[in-house]
Design an enzyme around this catalytic site. Sequence first.
Site, PDB file in Angstrom:
ATOM      1  N   ASP A  22       0.276  -4.971 -12.345  1.00  0.00           N
ATOM      2  CA  ASP A  22      -0.016  -5.902 -11.248  1.00  0.00           C
ATOM      3  C   ASP A  22       1.235  -6.637 -10.761  1.00  0.00           C
ATOM      4  O   ASP A  22       1.335  -7.038  -9.607  1.00  0.00           O
ATOM      5  CB  ASP A  22      -1.049  -6.948 -11.693  1.00  0.00           C
ATOM      6  CG  ASP A  22      -2.165  -6.388 -12.573  1.00  0.00           C
ATOM      7  OD1 ASP A  22      -1.911  -5.420 -13.306  1.00  0.00           O
ATOM      8  OD2 ASP A  22      -3.270  -6.941 -12.547  1.00  0.00           O
TER       9      ASP A  22
ATOM     10  N   ASP B 139       1.938 -14.401 -11.916  1.00  0.00           N
ATOM     11  CA  ASP B 139       1.130 -14.410 -10.695  1.00  0.00           C
ATOM     12  C   ASP B 139       1.522 -15.493  -9.700  1.00  0.00           C
ATOM     13  O   ASP B 139       0.807 -15.702  -8.708  1.00  0.00           O
ATOM     14  CB  ASP B 139      -0.352 -14.499 -11.054  1.00  0.00           C
ATOM     15  CG  ASP B 139      -0.895 -13.155 -11.530  1.00  0.00           C
ATOM     16  OD1 ASP B 139      -0.412 -12.124 -11.030  1.00  0.00           O
ATOM     17  OD2 ASP B 139      -1.792 -13.139 -12.388  1.00  0.00           O
TER      18      ASP B 139
HETATM   19  N1  GLY Z   1      -4.210  -9.151 -11.466  1.00  0.00           N
HETATM   20  C1  GLY Z   1      -5.431  -9.147 -12.181  1.00  0.00           C
HETATM   21  C2  GLY Z   1      -6.430  -8.252 -11.597  1.00  0.00           C
HETATM   22  O1  GLY Z   1      -6.139  -7.434 -10.742  1.00  0.00           O
HETATM   23  O2  GLY Z   1      -7.583  -8.372 -11.992  1.00  0.00           O
END
Ligand code: GLY
Length: 371
Positions: free
Chosen positions: A150, A92
């Site tokens: 994600d 992330d």
């Molecule tokens: N990337 C984690 C979520 O979308 O909750």
Amino acid sequence: MEEWINTTWEKLDRKLRASAGRNGDKLPYTVHGGRFDDASKPNITWWTNGFWPALLWLMYDGTGEEVYRRSAESCERILAGAFAECDRLDHDVGFLFHLSFGADYKITNSSSARRYALYAANLLAGRYNPNGEFLRSWNGRDNVGWVIIDCMMNIPLLYWASEETGDPRYKYIAMKHADKVLKTHIRADGSVNHIVELDPDTGDIIRSYGGQGFCEGSSWSRGQSWALYGYALSYVHTGEQRYLDAAKRVAHYYIACVSATGYVPRIDFRAPEEPVLIDTTSGAIAASGLCEIAKSVGENERGTYLFAAEKILCALAEYCDWDPETDGVLGMGSEAYNPGSDKGHHMPIIYGDYFFAEALYKLRGGRLLFF
Ligand code: GLY
């Protein structure tokens, strides 16, 4: 529609100016009692900590109002502390640093912002598994081969790093990952897996998990949105038609699902109808992604994607709080399906505000691509 877009942008600006003025010293996640919390205190590396400075930069670019810039710079000084805990950072780093320092650099040409964004790109590139041909998502010995959908939104940081430095390695890694995920996560009908565990030595599929959705094989709507927008971005940065085709396939499935619920997404498109659980953040992300697809397809196709984006935004506007005295715009976001819990459902979440604003910025012809 143009009038609605402009009026909604004005309401957003009025609210966020006030909020920016009183929140230059925190990295919010949600709202309690009408005021932002501060997620930087418990965990400076928390994955959403870049979205508030990101939103401030976006509004600064869209309005030129100095309060946004001052608050964004002050929030960035806090966020920079995350690099000191780089062993806790994961894939992330894209969300964290591309939209904050990367946006700062795109707008102000700041050399220190560029340095931080490139540092983040190197951390992300370091997560590449050359045998398996994927970027690992999380840390720890138990999930060496775990890949979550994600991550498609984090790899634009790598495309940007190649564009910025002229070094093709970052883009190479991003495309390897995008190609892998196309095979492992994107299903033939346009729905997607949230988590797939891959063999770290071969890249073969071991199994999939429902993750934040209802169950294995279901369809977590925010995961759909990450895929829709993520593949649209891979197309924008590479020009490879297979990525645009993937984005469109996911988009068609997404549009079919939300049109059955008044363009407000359920948390999972394949969960039982009861309890009624929705996730507005999924809609905001999808709307911004649909705007990106609309820019990428031919003129005679564009309307399909713009129509859906606008329908979703208008539906989400029903859940917005426009009061400048309170923080948080978009309500009714949800962290995960998790029906047994009374937490994590139907709440404001900072990335909902970011993507709602980003979609409006695009519909108003905003000049920058922040991803
Ligand atoms: N990337 C984690 C979520 O979308 O909750």
